[in-house]
Design an enzyme around this catalytic site. Structure first.
Site, PDB file in Angstrom:
ATOM      1  CB  ALA A  32     -19.898  43.244  51.476  1.00  0.00           C
ATOM      2  CG  ASP A  33     -20.735  49.235  52.398  1.00  0.00           C
ATOM      3  OD1 ASP A  33     -21.815  48.633  52.229  1.00  0.00           O
ATOM      4  OD2 ASP A  33     -20.438  50.276  51.773  1.00  0.00           O
ATOM      5  CB  SER A  34     -23.015  47.937  57.371  1.00  0.00           C
ATOM      6  OG  SER A  34     -22.883  49.327  57.188  1.00  0.00           O
ATOM      7  CG  ASP A  36     -22.066  46.882  49.598  1.00  0.00           C
ATOM      8  OD1 ASP A  36     -22.755  47.601  48.854  1.00  0.00           O
ATOM      9  OD2 ASP A  36     -20.828  46.967  49.699  1.00  0.00           O
TER      10      ASP A  36
END
Length: 77
Positions: A32-34, A36
């Site tokens: 997950a990225d920021s 997400d």
């Protein structure tokens, strides 16, 4: 709560819910990225009617961290 949350996380990250475990790290295991994470937190706040401050979120790395936070703030199973 966990099963519902697992499905929410899976939907948000476009992954299989079976991949989501309490010990899953959002960045390392679930990729997950920021953005997400931001969208996921918004969905969780809406679903459980609780606010998760950004300074608290920084210390939450795993699914279990968020489950514990919600339990500590009155969210029932």
């Amino acid at each position: 709560m966990l099963e519902k949350m697992k499905q929410m996380i899976a939907d948000q990250l476009d992954i299989d819910a079976a991949e989501v475990k309490l010990e899953s790290n959002f960045k390392d295991d679930l990729e997950a990225d920021s953005l997400d994470l931001f969208e996921l937190v918004m969905a969780l706040e809406d679903e459980y009617e609780v606010e998760i401050p950004s300074e608290e979120l920084e210390s939450m790395a795993t699914v279990g961290d968020i489950v514990n936070y919600l339990k500590e703030h009155g969210v029932e199973e």
